[in-house]
Design an enzyme around this catalytic site. Structure first.
Site, PDB file in Angstrom:
ATOM      1  N   GLU A 239       0.827  -1.204   0.000  1.00  0.00           N
ATOM      2  CA  GLU A 239       0.000   0.000   0.000  1.00  0.00           C
ATOM      3  C   GLU A 239       0.860   1.252   0.000  1.00  0.00           C
ATOM      4  OE1 GLU A 239      -3.225   0.247  -0.558  1.00  0.00           O
ATOM      5  OE2 GLU A 239      -3.092  -1.927  -0.780  1.00  0.00           O
TER       6      GLU A 239
ATOM      7  N   SER B  23      19.304  -8.657  -8.657  1.00  0.00           N
ATOM      8  CA  SER B  23      18.142  -8.783  -9.542  1.00  0.00           C
ATOM      9  C   SER B  23      18.198  -9.833 -10.653  1.00  0.00           C
ATOM     10  CB  SER B  23      17.821  -7.434 -10.186  1.00  0.00           C
ATOM     11  OG  SER B  23      17.765  -6.423  -9.228  1.00  0.00           O
TER      12      SER B  23
ATOM     13  N   HIS C  61       3.302  -9.979  -9.628  1.00  0.00           N
ATOM     14  CA  HIS C  61       4.748 -10.228  -9.609  1.00  0.00           C
ATOM     15  C   HIS C  61       5.428  -9.181  -8.734  1.00  0.00           C
ATOM     16  CE1 HIS C  61       8.869 -10.824 -10.784  1.00  0.00           C
ATOM     17  NE2 HIS C  61       8.921  -9.582 -11.223  1.00  0.00           N
ATOM     18  N   SER C  62       5.045  -7.948  -8.931  1.00  0.00           N
ATOM     19  CA  SER C  62       5.596  -6.853  -8.127  1.00  0.00           C
ATOM     20  C   SER C  62       4.650  -5.669  -8.299  1.00  0.00           C
ATOM     21  CB  SER C  62       6.988  -6.472  -8.628  1.00  0.00           C
ATOM     22  OG  SER C  62       6.870  -5.822  -9.891  1.00  0.00           O
TER      23      SER C  62
END
Lengths: 408, 404
Positions: free
Chosen positions: A84, A170, A299-300
């Site tokens: 959020e 990453s 996913h993100s």
């Protein structure tokens, strides 16, 4: 497959092999696509949190079970609030473990704190278990000066040398060959610990996955490979990722013992990891664990998964196949947890996370010097010169330089 | 062949102009003394010195290198040297470091009992076991990644690429992890890895085995790059690279492994960030490294006969450049010629040209000239291959033109 030759078994490299008389397209040995004969999945609790009759598992004591549940619930709450916060623009990026809390927490509980973790990026539960505080998580997400990573990585790219958790990098699957190196180091030192490398279903398509498995097998390296098969690699479903029966069968190709476990059953994961870890450390050989689960979240924060999968599917997994709820039911059935404790946990934690975010937001960012430090062990002259040049530019145009980055 | 190069160059392969006196400094944890030699002749026992800057260039060595015979000119005591080939010097450095520190280990293809394709690790597996000298399956990205993981957990691995060109497969690990993890982890994890292997144009090895990886890697932040060219600097740089806490890529050359030289018996470690003054002079600064050093020195002989006095510097440190030594030279000669084996586009020469222009523009009397290989894959045919590599005749012509 070998065509029958009139030679003795001794002359076939790789050891003796039973001969066959002909090549037959209908023979099941040629059929290796995922069909009905899928590898069985280890599971202990049913969907309602009751132990399934006939399963063997080690009981978890009350203290561990409650701690596991609290960690899973904390992860769930922390994820939703940080998510959020990203939506509100307070954090630039976030990635949740929603639906996969069971895997990271149960694994962490089953391992020793000396086991070195090489994460993919959905293993925050392990850090939580090992003592990374909510404030630590918030500091990393805000990239402030208290971040252990000195504000250099994206949010959720946590790392803690102290907690034996390698910094998240990453690119996918790069941590897998590194796990072989970590295991090699542990083997040289004769330590009672193993390397634990996480991967997702998508990462098993990378060359690094295959080479790492091969290496670990050949070198008899104590690596525990854990694959979180959550069904999706951003928008790519597993049917478009591989055609094998999931990931567990890939271990066999490298001569690695593999097991498939229900990733949403925290108790099963705990048992499987405990057994696997013991095997890895005692026999100094790799083991592959495929944990079947589902990525409930996107996913993100850069993804909207409703674009490529149905809301119905997501909701079904979120409601009726939620690992946190399932474990909660089990813990409650043992009278180790109650509704009051639940309400209290959720209330306190929510406040704690919100407070941590507020604090992290206000802590200043790492100073300008930290842009140039740690590139090398000591700052070399060319970087010093570049820093000097940057400072000169800032002096000339101070209004164009971000006000929340301290110069010293 | 390498023998031709050796024959043609003579004395200049023997010793660099680095002068050091024989003072001993005993360090409690080591049985033998060890010296880090800086360009100005000063000594230190410190390692990984990134900001060392000698005050002046040594003048002592000028007289030495002008002699044509191979002499042990920089030690005062005779007999304290031994002769070996470059690959043996690398091995000696490696072995000394493995002896000194049990964390040092080697991994790569055929490095174990086979001893390595160029025999750099010969005998080490027998001595240290096949765990410390580890044979890996054929997966460069993976064993480089493995080296990185091992380094992050406290070991000091040396990763050998059978040929530098194969390390292109390891680019992901080298760039995204090796160079970055110390930084992105906030300094929590260090990666004291050495990645080494032979590169450069050989004798008809084909395009894929004739790569100049220094061009591709030079931009990666967080790594250091050095290139050895003599047995003396090969051993010294190998030891320095192993002791450095930064990831270091050590470029060797396929054709230089059989170079012979007498090197000191006493332990020594060279600085990773320093260039080597091969031949002081005053007319032009010739900057080169690795195999091209020998082509330059061959050209230098011709130039001297024609009355020129070139200053030849083997830059050795490809990342970062030793701008101090280079700068001093430019300020003296005002003319720069770079001779490299990289391709014209995007090579070390291109970066060096930009760097010198940026820092020493006012001292230049003429534009910098850079002699490089053409932007073509290296052909297999011998004659064609020869013409993709800068030859001494071209170097002579370039100096003549530059110094008009």
């Amino acid at each position: 497959m070998y065509i029958h030759k009139r030679r003795s078994n001794k002359e076939i490299i790789g050891g003796s092999i039973t001969k066959r008389r002909k090549i037959d397209g209908r023979n099941q040995n040629e059929h290796c696509e995922a069909t009905e004969n899928r590898v069985a999945c280890y599971r202990v609790l049913d969907d309602h949190g009751y132990p399934i009759a006939g399963t063997t598992f080690d009981q978890v004591d009350e203290e561990t079970a409650v701690r596991m549940y609290k960690s899973m619930a904390s992860l769930e709450i922390m994820d939703s609030i940080f998510y959020e916060a990203q939506r509100q623009g307070r954090v630039s990026f976030y990635l949740t473990s929603t639906g996969e809390e069971g895997i990271s927490v149960a694994t962490a509980a089953a391992l020793s704190p000396h086991d070195i973790i090489l994460p993919q990026y959905r293993e925050a539960g392990i850090l939580l278990w090992r003592g990374f505080t909510i404030q630590d998580f918030a500091n990393q997400c805000f990239g402030n000066e208290d971040d252990h990573g000195k504000g250099r990585q994206m949010p959720v790219h946590y790392g803690s040398n102290h907690l034996n958790f390698f910094t998240v990098s990453s690119p996918i699957a790069t941590q897998l060959p590194q796990a072989a190196g970590v295991a090699y180091s542990l083997k040289m030192d004769g330590k009672d610990a193993c390397a634990v490398a996480f991967t997702g279903d998508g990462a098993t398509s990378e060359g690094d996955f295959h080479a790492a498995m091969n290496f670990a097998a050949v070198m008899e390296a104590p690596v525990l490979f854990i694959c979180r098969n959550n069904g999706w690699a951003i928008s790519t479903p597993i049917s478009q990722q591989f055609r094998s029966d999931g990931v567990v069968v890939k271990g066999q190709a490298y001569g690695i013992r593999s097991i498939r476990v229900d990733g949403n059953d925290a108790l099963a994961v705990y048992n499987a990891i405990r057994a696997a870890r013991e095997m890895v450390v005692r026999e100094q050989k790799p083991v592959l664990v495929e944990a079947l689960t589902y990525r409930v979240g996107h996913h993100s924060t850069s993804d909207d998964s409703t674009k490529y999968r149905s809301l119905k599917e997501i909701e079904e997994w979120r409601r009726s196949r939620n690992p946190v709820t399932r474990f909660r039911k089990w813990v409650e059935s043992k009278c180790w947890w109650s509704d009051e404790e639940e309400a209290q946990l959720r209330g306190t934690l929510r406040k704690q996370v919100l407070k941590a975010i507020q604090i992290a937001e206000k802590i200043k960012k790492p100073c300008l010097e930290d842009l140039f430090s740690d590139v090398y062990e000591q700052v070399p002259s060319n970087l010093r010169q570049q820093e000097k040049s940057l400072r000169q530019t800032i002096n000339k145009h101070p209004q164009d330089f971000p006000s929340d980055v301290p110069l010293h | 062949m390498a023998a031709t190069i050796l024959h043609g160059v003579g004395a200049t392969t023997a010793l660099s102009s680095i002068n050091y006196n024989n003072s001993r400094r005993s360090l409690p944890e080591r049985k033998r003394t060890s010296l880090v030699i800086q360009c100005d002749g000063s000594l230190s026992s410190g390692l990984n010195i990134s900001n060392n800057r000698g005050a002046k260039l040594s003048t002592n060595a000028v007289a030495q290198t002008k002699q044509e015979n191979v002499t042990a000119s920089t030690t005062s005591k005779p007999g304290l040297r031994h002769e070996l080939l470059l690959f043996e010097a690398l091995r000696e450095g490696l072995e000394e470091e493995m002896e000194r520190d049990p964390h040092v280990c080697v991994m790569g293809e055929d490095v174990g009992h086979y001893g390595g394709s160029y025999k750099v690790t010969k005998g080490l597996a027998d001595k240290y076991g096949d765990l410390r000298v580890l044979d890996t399956p054929i997966a460069e990205n993976s064993f480089t990644g493995m080296g990185i993981g091992a380094a992050m957990t406290g070991l000091r691995p040396i990763v050998e690429g059978m040929n530098m060109g194969f390390l292109l497969l390891a680019f992901n690990q080298i760039s995204n992890n090796c160079g970055m993890l110390h930084y992105t982890s906030g300094g929590q994890f260090k990666i004291p890895i050495v990645i080494r292997g032979p590169g450069g144009v050989g004798r008809q090895l084909g395009a894929e085995h004739s790569q100049r990886l220094e061009s591709y890697f030079q931009s990666i932040p967080g790594i250091q790059m050095v290139a050895c060219s003599t047995p003396y600097n090969a051993k010294g740089l190998m030891k320095a690279a192993i002791r450095s806490d930064n990831p270091v890529i050590l470029f060797e050359h396929v054709l230089l492994y059989n170079l012979k030289e007498r090197i000191p018996d006493e332990e020594y470690v060279l600085s990773l960030e320093e260039a080597e003054m091969v031949r002081p002079g005053k007319h032009v600064t010739v900057l080169t490294y690795s195999r091209m050093r020998y082509h330059v020195m061959q050209a230098a002989k011709t130039l001297v006969n024609k009355g020129y006095d070139p200053e030849v510097i083997d830059i050795r440190s490809l990342k970062p450049f030793d701008l101090h030594t280079i700068g001093n030279s430019v300020k003296k000669t005002h003319h720069v010629l770079i001779v490299e084996e990289c391709m014209r586009t995007g090579g070390i020469g291109a970066s060096l040209t930009a760097s010198i222009n940026e820092h020493f523009h006012d001292y230049l009397d003429a534009p910098i000239v850079c002699l490089s290989s053409q932007d073509v894959p290296t052909p297999y045919a011998g004659a064609l291959e020869e013409w993709t590599v800068v030859q001494p005749a071209q170097i002579v012509a370039a100096v003549e033109q530059l110094c008009q």
